[in-house]
Scaffold this motif. Structure first.
Motif, PDB file in Angstrom:
ATOM      1  N   ARG A 194       0.839  -1.200   0.000  1.00 24.85           N
ATOM      2  CA  ARG A 194       0.000   0.000   0.000  1.00 24.85           C
ATOM      3  C   ARG A 194       0.878   1.255   0.000  1.00 24.85           C
ATOM      4  NH1 ARG A 194      -5.027  -1.926   2.161  1.00 24.85           N
ATOM      5  NH2 ARG A 194      -5.098  -4.108   1.502  1.00 24.85           N
ATOM      6  N   LYS A 195       0.338   2.307  -0.572  1.00 28.28           N
ATOM      7  CA  LYS A 195       1.054   3.583  -0.656  1.00 28.28           C
ATOM      8  C   LYS A 195       0.244   4.642   0.077  1.00 28.28           C
ATOM      9  CE  LYS A 195       2.666   1.338  -4.527  1.00 28.28           C
ATOM     10  NZ  LYS A 195       2.088   0.182  -5.248  1.00 28.28           N
ATOM     11  N   ALA A 196       0.886   5.340   1.015  1.00 26.67           N
ATOM     12  CA  ALA A 196       0.163   6.259   1.896  1.00 26.67           C
ATOM     13  C   ALA A 196       0.780   7.646   1.909  1.00 26.67           C
ATOM     14  CB  ALA A 196       0.139   5.698   3.317  1.00 26.67           C
ATOM     15  N   LEU A 197      -0.080   8.641   2.037  1.00 27.01           N
ATOM     16  CA  LEU A 197       0.319  10.037   2.223  1.00 27.01           C
ATOM     17  C   LEU A 197      -0.296  10.503   3.529  1.00 27.01           C
ATOM     18  CD1 LEU A 197       1.517  12.733   1.073  1.00 27.01           C
ATOM     19  CD2 LEU A 197      -0.700  13.099  -0.017  1.00 27.01           C
ATOM     20  N   VAL A 198       0.530  11.056   4.416  1.00 23.08           N
ATOM     21  CA  VAL A 198       0.063  11.519   5.728  1.00 23.08           C
ATOM     22  C   VAL A 198       0.386  12.992   5.871  1.00 23.08           C
ATOM     23  CG1 VAL A 198       0.145  11.172   8.226  1.00 23.08           C
ATOM     24  CG2 VAL A 198       0.548   9.227   6.688  1.00 23.08           C
ATOM     25  N   THR A 199      -0.629  13.821   6.101  1.00 19.32           N
ATOM     26  CA  THR A 199      -0.387  15.250   6.250  1.00 19.32           C
ATOM     27  C   THR A 199      -0.084  15.600   7.706  1.00 19.32           C
ATOM     28  OG1 THR A 199      -2.686  15.947   6.716  1.00 19.32           O
ATOM     29  CG2 THR A 199      -2.046  15.645   4.394  1.00 19.32           C
ATOM     30  N   GLY A 200       0.649  16.685   7.883  1.00 23.18           N
ATOM     31  CA  GLY A 200       1.039  17.084   9.233  1.00 23.18           C
ATOM     32  C   GLY A 200       1.857  16.024   9.930  1.00 23.18           C
ATOM     33  N   ALA A 201       2.656  15.294   9.160  1.00 22.34           N
ATOM     34  CA  ALA A 201       3.372  14.128   9.686  1.00 22.34           C
ATOM     35  C   ALA A 201       4.764  14.458  10.192  1.00 22.34           C
ATOM     36  CB  ALA A 201       3.457  13.034   8.616  1.00 22.34           C
TER      37      ALA A 201
ATOM     38  N   LEU B  82      -4.829   8.050   2.175  1.00 27.13           N
ATOM     39  CA  LEU B  82      -4.552   9.422   2.597  1.00 27.13           C
ATOM     40  C   LEU B  82      -5.000   9.577   4.031  1.00 27.13           C
ATOM     41  CD1 LEU B  82      -3.816  12.456   2.218  1.00 27.13           C
ATOM     42  CD2 LEU B  82      -6.201  12.800   1.541  1.00 27.13           C
ATOM     43  N   VAL B  83      -4.116  10.117   4.879  1.00 24.83           N
ATOM     44  CA  VAL B  83      -4.490  10.480   6.237  1.00 24.83           C
ATOM     45  C   VAL B  83      -4.475  11.998   6.331  1.00 24.83           C
ATOM     46  CG1 VAL B  83      -4.011  10.238   8.699  1.00 24.83           C
ATOM     47  CG2 VAL B  83      -3.460   8.358   7.126  1.00 24.83           C
ATOM     48  N   ASN B  84      -5.668  12.582   6.456  1.00 26.87           N
ATOM     49  CA  ASN B  84      -5.821  14.027   6.601  1.00 26.87           C
ATOM     50  C   ASN B  84      -5.660  14.378   8.079  1.00 26.87           C
ATOM     51  OD1 ASN B  84      -6.327  15.580   4.229  1.00 26.87           O
ATOM     52  ND2 ASN B  84      -8.300  14.558   3.991  1.00 26.87           N
ATOM     53  N   ASN B  85      -4.424  14.567   8.507  1.00 27.10           N
ATOM     54  CA  ASN B  85      -4.141  14.786   9.922  1.00 27.10           C
ATOM     55  C   ASN B  85      -3.816  16.235  10.277  1.00 27.10           C
ATOM     56  OD1 ASN B  85      -2.982  14.095  12.730  1.00 27.10           O
ATOM     57  ND2 ASN B  85      -1.214  14.943  11.655  1.00 27.10           N
ATOM     58  N   ALA B  86      -3.283  17.012   9.346  1.00 30.06           N
ATOM     59  CA  ALA B  86      -2.829  18.365   9.662  1.00 30.06           C
ATOM     60  C   ALA B  86      -3.937  19.180  10.310  1.00 30.06           C
ATOM     61  CB  ALA B  86      -2.348  19.070   8.391  1.00 30.06           C
ATOM     62  N   GLY B  87      -3.607  19.843  11.416  1.00 30.52           N
ATOM     63  CA  GLY B  87      -4.605  20.638  12.115  1.00 30.52           C
ATOM     64  C   GLY B  87      -3.952  21.626  13.053  1.00 30.52           C
ATOM     65  N   VAL B  88      -4.742  22.596  13.498  1.00 32.27           N
ATOM     66  CA  VAL B  88      -4.241  23.614  14.413  1.00 32.27           C
ATOM     67  C   VAL B  88      -5.340  23.962  15.407  1.00 32.27           C
ATOM     68  CG1 VAL B  88      -4.934  25.515  12.882  1.00 32.27           C
ATOM     69  CG2 VAL B  88      -3.109  25.875  14.558  1.00 32.27           C
TER      70      VAL B  88
ATOM     71  N   VAL C 213      -9.438   6.901   2.782  1.00 33.74           N
ATOM     72  CA  VAL C 213      -9.088   8.196   3.365  1.00 33.74           C
ATOM     73  C   VAL C 213      -9.498   8.165   4.827  1.00 33.74           C
ATOM     74  CG1 VAL C 213      -9.469  10.686   3.338  1.00 33.74           C
ATOM     75  CG2 VAL C 213      -9.420   9.419   1.183  1.00 33.74           C
ATOM     76  N   ILE C 214      -8.580   8.553   5.680  1.00 34.75           N
ATOM     77  CA  ILE C 214      -8.876   8.670   7.109  1.00 34.75           C
ATOM     78  C   ILE C 214      -8.663  10.114   7.520  1.00 34.75           C
ATOM     79  CG2 ILE C 214      -8.346   7.923   9.454  1.00 34.75           C
ATOM     80  CD1 ILE C 214      -7.153   5.739   6.638  1.00 34.75           C
ATOM     81  N   ASN C 215      -9.744  10.776   7.912  1.00 36.19           N
ATOM     82  CA  ASN C 215      -9.668  12.143   8.395  1.00 36.19           C
ATOM     83  C   ASN C 215      -9.528  12.151   9.910  1.00 36.19           C
ATOM     84  OD1 ASN C 215     -10.148  13.193   5.776  1.00 36.19           O
ATOM     85  ND2 ASN C 215     -12.351  12.928   6.043  1.00 36.19           N
ATOM     86  N   VAL C 216      -8.800  13.120  10.425  1.00 36.62           N
ATOM     87  CA  VAL C 216      -8.609  13.217  11.873  1.00 36.62           C
ATOM     88  C   VAL C 216      -9.490  14.336  12.401  1.00 36.62           C
ATOM     89  CG1 VAL C 216      -6.966  13.584  13.739  1.00 36.62           C
ATOM     90  CG2 VAL C 216      -6.272  12.293  11.709  1.00 36.62           C
ATOM     91  N   ALA C 217     -10.560  13.957  13.074  1.00 36.79           N
ATOM     92  CA  ALA C 217     -11.438  14.916  13.736  1.00 36.79           C
ATOM     93  C   ALA C 217     -10.928  15.092  15.168  1.00 36.79           C
ATOM     94  CB  ALA C 217     -12.888  14.448  13.690  1.00 36.79           C
ATOM     95  N   SER C 218     -11.790  15.013  16.162  1.00 37.90           N
ATOM     96  CA  SER C 218     -11.363  15.169  17.554  1.00 37.90           C
ATOM     97  C   SER C 218     -12.532  14.847  18.462  1.00 37.90           C
ATOM     98  CB  SER C 218     -10.895  16.607  17.815  1.00 37.90           C
ATOM     99  OG  SER C 218     -10.684  16.831  19.200  1.00 37.90           O
TER     100      SER C 218
END
Length: 264
Positions: free
Chosen positions: A9-16, A86-92, A140-145
């Motif tokens: 598998r090929k993955a891209l992780v934001t805010g990593a 895709l892991v949409n992790n970047a957050g502030v 796609v895995i999004n990071v909520a809270s």
């Protein structure tokens, strides 16, 4: 091979480049995926990519910039030879009482947490759907809270943006299914983790007078958590690996609480 094996598998992780994103990148790599670390901070992002070993990579990404997303995803596909995850992790998170909100801070959280996730979904779906540059479906895995599910003082706008991530997740899952994209879309709700962001929140709510000290704020979170502890980076990372894996093959449009029961 187990259902959690991500070999090939090929993955891209934001805010990593740090925190939860770094842990998620490490966990995906440990499960066998080839990972591209995406971050606006080039130095830390490259260090994390190098720590993962040969075959992994780094791309510079400002998640609020549509054109940067397009180029970063194309670069990742070139480096990896495809894209499955895709892991949409970047957050502030910028702490404030509602009466003291700063408009620029609100815009920053909306842009990074909500717009950034929306753009990630846009380019992941375009890339993974039939006819896209990868074209074989994916996850796609999004990071909520947990902030999307509870009313914790001092984080109103952050909570609102993470609630928006939940809605984006569910609509994207529906569109992907209806249009035959073959992309599962889910999100996780992390509890409080003592990363730089988590520690900063504890300090901030104490400074606002909401708690007597950072330690009291942390204690309040633990008291609200049936599991009786803060979360760990590995708790969140393992949940991402699960949702990316074939064990979650019939799960889409879901929000997975990884909060020790705090948000129930």
């Amino acid at each position: 091979m187990t259902t959690f094996d991500l070999s090939g598998r090929k993955a891209l992780v934001t805010g990593a480049g740090q925190g939860l994103g770094e842990g998620m990148a490490q966990a995906l790599a440990a499960a066998g995926a080839t990972v591209v670390v995406a971050d606006i901070q080039a130095d830390t992002g490259r260090k994390v990519a190098e720590s993962l070993g040969e075959g992994h990579g780094f791309v510079h990404l400002d998640v609020t910039d549509d054109a940067n997303w397009e180029s970063a995803v194309a670069e990742a596909v070139g480096l990896l030879g495809g894209l499955d995850i895709l892991v949409n992790n970047a957050g502030v998170e910028i702490t404030s009482l509602i009466t003291e909100l700063d408009a620029d801070d609100v815009k920053t959280m909306l842009n990074v947490n909500l717009l950034g996730t929306a753009l990630g979904l846009k380019h992941a779906l375009r890339t993974m759907r039939p006819g896209g540059a990868a074209g074989h479906g994916g996850a796609v895995i999004n990071v909520a809270s947990v902030a999307a599910t509870i009313a914790f003082p001092g984080i109103a706008v952050y909570s609102a943006t993470k609630s928006g991530v939940d809605r984006l997740t569910r609509v994207a899952a529906m569109e992907s299914g209806k249009l035959g994209y073959g992309v599962r879309v889910n999100c996780i709700y992390p509890g409080l983790v003592p990363t730089a962001m988590g520690a900063g929140l504890a300090n901030d709510v104490a400074e606002l007078g909401l708690f007597g000290s950072p330690e009291e704020a942390v204690g309040a979170v633990i008291e609200l958590t049936p599991s009786g502890r803060l979360g760990e980076v590995s708790d969140m990372a393992d949940a991402v690996v699960f949702l990316a894996s074939d064990a979650a093959r019939f799960i889409t449009g879901a929000g997975l609480p990884v909060d020790g029961g705090m948000g129930m």
